[in-house]
Write a protein that holds these residues in place. Structure first.
Motif, mmCIF file in Angstrom:
data_model
loop_
_atom_site.group_PDB
_atom_site.id
_atom_site.type_symbol
_atom_site.label_atom_id
_atom_site.label_comp_id
_atom_site.label_asym_id
_atom_site.label_seq_id
_atom_site.Cartn_x
_atom_site.Cartn_y
_atom_site.Cartn_z
ATOM 1 N N LEU A 29 0.836 -1.198 0.000
ATOM 2 C CA LEU A 29 0.000 0.000 0.000
ATOM 3 C C LEU A 29 0.872 1.251 0.000
ATOM 4 O O LEU A 29 1.952 1.265 0.556
ATOM 5 C CB LEU A 29 -0.906 0.016 1.234
ATOM 6 C CG LEU A 29 -1.959 -1.100 1.293
ATOM 7 C CD1 LEU A 29 -2.674 -1.071 2.624
ATOM 8 C CD2 LEU A 29 -2.958 -0.961 0.166
ATOM 9 N N ASP A 32 1.601 4.157 -4.734
ATOM 10 C CA ASP A 32 1.483 3.075 -5.704
ATOM 11 C C ASP A 32 1.001 1.837 -4.959
ATOM 12 O O ASP A 32 1.459 1.547 -3.858
ATOM 13 C CB ASP A 32 2.836 2.751 -6.351
ATOM 14 C CG ASP A 32 3.289 3.864 -7.287
ATOM 15 O OD1 ASP A 32 2.431 4.651 -7.730
ATOM 16 O OD2 ASP A 32 4.493 3.936 -7.560
ATOM 17 N N ILE A 33 0.075 1.121 -5.571
ATOM 18 C CA ILE A 33 -0.455 -0.085 -4.957
ATOM 19 C C ILE A 33 0.213 -1.295 -5.592
ATOM 20 O O ILE A 33 0.226 -1.437 -6.819
ATOM 21 C CB ILE A 33 -1.989 -0.189 -5.181
ATOM 22 C CG1 ILE A 33 -2.696 1.097 -4.737
ATOM 23 C CG2 ILE A 33 -2.552 -1.396 -4.436
ATOM 24 C CD1 ILE A 33 -2.595 1.401 -3.275
ATOM 25 N N ARG A 48 -2.303 4.433 -7.514
ATOM 26 C CA ARG A 48 -3.682 4.293 -7.025
ATOM 27 C C ARG A 48 -4.699 4.921 -7.981
ATOM 28 O O ARG A 48 -5.762 4.362 -8.239
ATOM 29 C CB ARG A 48 -3.788 4.953 -5.642
ATOM 30 C CG ARG A 48 -5.158 4.904 -5.040
ATOM 31 C CD ARG A 48 -5.167 5.571 -3.674
ATOM 32 N NE ARG A 48 -4.635 4.713 -2.633
ATOM 33 C CZ ARG A 48 -5.404 3.912 -1.870
ATOM 34 N NH1 ARG A 48 -6.698 3.887 -2.044
ATOM 35 N NH2 ARG A 48 -4.876 3.164 -0.946
ATOM 36 N N SER A 49 -4.348 6.089 -8.542
ATOM 37 C CA SER A 49 -5.281 6.787 -9.425
ATOM 38 C C SER A 49 -5.573 5.991 -10.695
ATOM 39 O O SER A 49 -6.626 6.146 -11.301
ATOM 40 C CB SER A 49 -4.716 8.160 -9.793
ATOM 41 O OG SER A 49 -3.461 8.014 -10.420
ATOM 42 N N GLU A 52 -7.741 2.446 -9.371
ATOM 43 C CA GLU A 52 -9.129 2.580 -8.921
ATOM 44 C C GLU A 52 -10.171 2.393 -10.021
ATOM 45 O O GLU A 52 -11.139 1.663 -9.834
ATOM 46 C CB GLU A 52 -9.333 3.909 -8.193
ATOM 47 C CG GLU A 52 -8.794 3.862 -6.778
ATOM 48 C CD GLU A 52 -9.126 5.109 -5.972
ATOM 49 O OE1 GLU A 52 -9.776 6.014 -6.513
ATOM 50 O OE2 GLU A 52 -8.725 5.166 -4.802
#
Ligand SMILES: [Zn+2]
Length: 68
Positions: A29, A32-33, A48-49, A52
């Motif tokens: 987490l 960046d995932i 993340r952007s 999602e």
């Protein structure tokens, strides 16, 4: 809507991985995932952007989602 992710969560993405799998496990987490493909085990790091909009479904446990 912001996606709430926890380590170990299972995600179903809209686009399948090249291996054919759609289920991923959250492995890192941050901004960046980090996700790991449940089918072939490959890791990917996605902002993340960008992740999602790709998430179709999220569940706390792998057992809650099934490959389809
Ligand atoms: Zn894969």
């Amino acid at each position: 809507m912001a996606l709430k992710l926890k380590m170990g969560d299972t995600l179903r993405l809209k686009k399948p991985h090249p291996c054919g799998g759609r289920l991923w496990t959250v492995a890192r987490l941050g901004a960046d995932i980090g996700i790991q493909c449940a089918k072939c085990g490959r890791h990917a790091l996605i902002p993340r952007s960008r992740l999602e909009p790709q998430v179709k479904e999220a569940a706390p446990q792998a057992a809650a989602l099934h490959e389809s």
